[in-house]
Enzyme design. Structure first.
Site, PDB file in Angstrom:
ATOM      1  N   GLY A 195     -47.399  33.103  11.833  1.00 23.16           N
ATOM      2  CA  GLY A 195     -47.430  33.942  13.376  1.00 23.16           C
ATOM      3  C   GLY A 195     -49.020  34.850  13.479  1.00 23.16           C
ATOM      4  O   GLY A 195     -49.492  34.402  14.126  1.00 23.16           O
TER       5      GLY A 195
ATOM      6  N   ASN B 158     -40.705  40.697  20.600  1.00 24.04           N
ATOM      7  CA  ASN B 158     -40.232  41.040  19.430  1.00 24.04           C
ATOM      8  C   ASN B 158     -39.278  42.161  19.175  1.00 24.04           C
ATOM      9  O   ASN B 158     -38.382  42.328  18.800  1.00 24.04           O
ATOM     10  CB  ASN B 158     -41.546  40.730  17.963  1.00 24.04           C
ATOM     11  CG  ASN B 158     -42.500  41.712  18.694  1.00 24.04           C
ATOM     12  OD1 ASN B 158     -42.962  41.396  19.351  1.00 24.04           O
ATOM     13  ND2 ASN B 158     -42.530  42.871  17.814  1.00 24.04           N
TER      14      ASN B 158
ATOM     15  N   GLN C  54     -41.343  34.743  18.363  1.00 25.34           N
ATOM     16  CA  GLN C  54     -40.189  34.844  19.162  1.00 25.34           C
ATOM     17  C   GLN C  54     -38.738  33.729  19.340  1.00 25.34           C
ATOM     18  O   GLN C  54     -38.236  33.611  19.546  1.00 25.34           O
ATOM     19  CB  GLN C  54     -39.847  35.953  19.234  1.00 25.34           C
ATOM     20  CG  GLN C  54     -40.050  37.166  18.500  1.00 25.34           C
ATOM     21  CD  GLN C  54     -39.430  37.995  17.334  1.00 25.34           C
ATOM     22  OE1 GLN C  54     -38.262  36.939  17.631  1.00 25.34           O
ATOM     23  NE2 GLN C  54     -39.611  37.924  16.743  1.00 25.34           N
TER      24      GLN C  54
ATOM     25  N   SER D  71     -43.762  30.783  14.033  1.00 26.57           N
ATOM     26  CA  SER D  71     -43.954  31.533  12.396  1.00 26.57           C
ATOM     27  C   SER D  71     -43.029  30.730  11.679  1.00 26.57           C
ATOM     28  O   SER D  71     -41.734  31.130  12.677  1.00 26.57           O
ATOM     29  CB  SER D  71     -43.970  32.811  12.224  1.00 26.57           C
ATOM     30  OG  SER D  71     -43.990  33.526  10.510  1.00 26.57           O
TER      31      SER D  71
ATOM     32  N   CYS E 118     -42.947  46.115  11.489  1.00 21.88           N
ATOM     33  CA  CYS E 118     -44.323  46.016  11.164  1.00 21.88           C
ATOM     34  C   CYS E 118     -44.884  47.623  11.286  1.00 21.88           C
ATOM     35  O   CYS E 118     -46.260  48.037  10.958  1.00 21.88           O
ATOM     36  CB  CYS E 118     -45.299  45.492  11.965  1.00 21.88           C
ATOM     37  SG  CYS E 118     -44.587  43.924  12.322  1.00 21.88           S
TER      38      CYS E 118
HETATM   39  C1  PLP Z   1     -42.912  37.777  13.626  1.00 23.17           C
HETATM   40  C2  PLP Z   1     -44.241  37.999  14.292  1.00 23.17           C
HETATM   41  C3  PLP Z   1     -45.338  37.960  14.221  1.00 23.17           C
HETATM   42  C4  PLP Z   1     -45.908  38.011  12.757  1.00 23.17           C
HETATM   43  O1  PLP Z   1     -45.844  36.332  12.404  1.00 23.17           O
HETATM   44  P1  PLP Z   1     -45.757  36.368  10.450  1.00 23.17           P
HETATM   45  O2  PLP Z   1     -45.688  35.363   9.843  1.00 23.17           O
HETATM   46  O3  PLP Z   1     -44.735  36.761  10.448  1.00 23.17           O
HETATM   47  O4  PLP Z   1     -47.462  37.086  10.476  1.00 23.17           O
HETATM   48  C5  PLP Z   1     -46.024  37.650  15.465  1.00 23.17           C
HETATM   49  N1  PLP Z   1     -45.741  37.499  16.741  1.00 23.17           N
HETATM   50  C6  PLP Z   1     -44.592  38.025  16.774  1.00 23.17           C
HETATM   51  C7  PLP Z   1     -44.048  38.359  18.207  1.00 23.17           C
HETATM   52  C8  PLP Z   1     -43.632  38.317  16.025  1.00 23.17           C
HETATM   53  O5  PLP Z   1     -42.113  38.340  15.967  1.00 23.17           O
END
Ligand code: PLP
Length: 395
Positions: free
Chosen positions: A70, A151, A179, A199, A324
């Protein structure tokens, strides 16, 4: 009892995804760029996965670029739209205050390169309206990037309507659907989406793999330079096993989307109803316009971190916001964006469910969470000030 209630942070890989992946880790380990037959097996698997992912999103295979997840998809989408804008002298970008950091930090970087960034306010219920977007679009706007579903608080945005405004104004519309994918219906054509990030590990696929949809005709800027993989749009030997597993997971999630959403949202609603009975607690984000599995509460008078530690002792995996940012003591930028004061935002709890969770687990959480909240309040100086009237309750 062990309860994994942090599916917004990551999910368990489904058996379907693991089974799909394994042959490409041992039997068919060839490099998809090789000319010999053995490597072509990998190339064929990639092509099939691209068709599958495209099909689940209402896109065409050639509009899908595989990435590392993502974050990379968000970076590439935004940098690409910014490059297109720069060529036309358009350097204004519209987003919101409650995006994922993969978006916010990329925008921060662009700001240093002379881009003008407008971050829209978010309504108290965690929704951004098409009218706000319309009001913010200028002659020099080159991109609108607004997440599909938040998220932390799970609120689902009126993406199709926002996309329609962007179409009308001739502005590229990107949405971070990390999400949303696999959990709520996505159709990039019907929803007027020009670019979209997903993702795999958020829908029971593996970590470290994702995809970027870019509507035909939108050129992508390389974020990873090197070989000519992904038709020159993303260098690096393809993660064939991961990509195949992502396609299998997405296809499974989409096939069961309505069934899963009905089951998971019933668990969610039971959990919300139960937690609402805790005094001076409030649900964050709109009660109905939210992801099937998202529950996010603020409890006045306690620290989210202590709550998480005690819940961990009770076998409950939860989060205070996005994974994060946990570890930092700053309150969530998402909760601040919907107008929660600092003190209240500190006492937040996110529980994110999936179809593996059970009604018994919800019952267990509804016994443990009120107990832990009460215990923490009994030791909290802030709670003492609130109950003695020295401080005013805000919830
Ligand atoms: C988890 C998430 C990401 C990041 O995705 P990764 O694959 O972990 O880099 C980006 N945007 C949202 C809304 C997320 O929930």
């Amino acid at each position: 009892m062990f309860v994994y209630a942090d599916n917004a942070a990551t999910t368990k890989m489904s058996k379907t995804a693991i089974d799909a992946m394994l042959p490409y880790l041992d039997t068919w380990y060839g490099n998809a760029s090789s000319l010999y037959e053995f490597g072509q097996k990998s190339a064929e698997a990639l092509a099939a996965a691209r068709e599958t992912v495209a099909g689940c999103l209402g896109a065409e295979a050639r509009e899908i670029t595989f990435t590392s997840g993502g974050s990379e998809s968000d970076n590439q989408a935004i940098l690409s739209a910014a490059a297109i804008g720069a060529r036309k002298g358009k350097k204004h970008i519209i987003s919101t205050a409650f995006e994922h950091h993969a978006v916010l930090h990329t925008l921060k970087k662009l700001e240093k390169y002379g881009y003008d960034i407008t971050l829209l306010d978010v309504h108290e219920n965690g929704i951004v309206t098409p009218e706000q977007v319309r009001g913010a679009i200028r002659e020099d706007t080159c991109l609108v990037t607004i997440l599909f579903a938040n998220n932390e608080i799970g609120t689902v945005q009126p993406v199709a309507e926002i996309g329609a405004v962007c179409r009308e104004k001739g502005v590229i519309f990107h949405t971070d659907a990390v999400q949303a994918a696999g959990h709520i219906a996505i159709d990039v054509k019907a929803q007027n989406i020009d670019m979209l990030s997903i993702s795999a590990h958020k829908f029971h696929g593996p970590k470290g793999v994702g995809a970027l949809y870019a509507r035909r005709g939108i050129p992508l800027v390389n974020v990873i330079e090197g070989g000519a993989q992904e038709r020159g749009r993303r260098a690096g030997t393809e993660n064939v096993g991961g990509i195949v597993a992502m396609a299998a997971a997405l296809s499974e999630a989409c096939a069961n989307l309505e069934k899963n959403a009905a089951y998971v949202s019933a668990l969610r609603d039971k959990l919300i109803a139960g937690l609402k009975t805790i005094p001076h607690a409030a649900l964050n984000g709109d009660e109905t316009k939210r992801l099937p599995g998202n529950v996010n509460f603020c409890f006045e008078g306690i620290e989210g971190e202590s709550l998480l530690l005690l819940l961990d002792e009770a076998g409950i995996c939860a989060s205070s916001g996005s994974a994060c940012t946990s570890g930092s003591l700053d309150p969530s930028h998402v909760l601040l964006a919907i107008g929660r004061p600092h003190e209240v935002a500190h006492g937040s709890l996110r529980l994110s469910l999936c179809e593996e969770n059970t009604s018994e687990q919800v019952d267990y959480m509804l016994r443990e969470i009120p107990r832990v909240v009460e215990y923490l309040r009994s030791m909290s100086p802030v709670w003492k000030d609130l109950t003695s009237g020295k401080k005013q309750f805000m919830l």
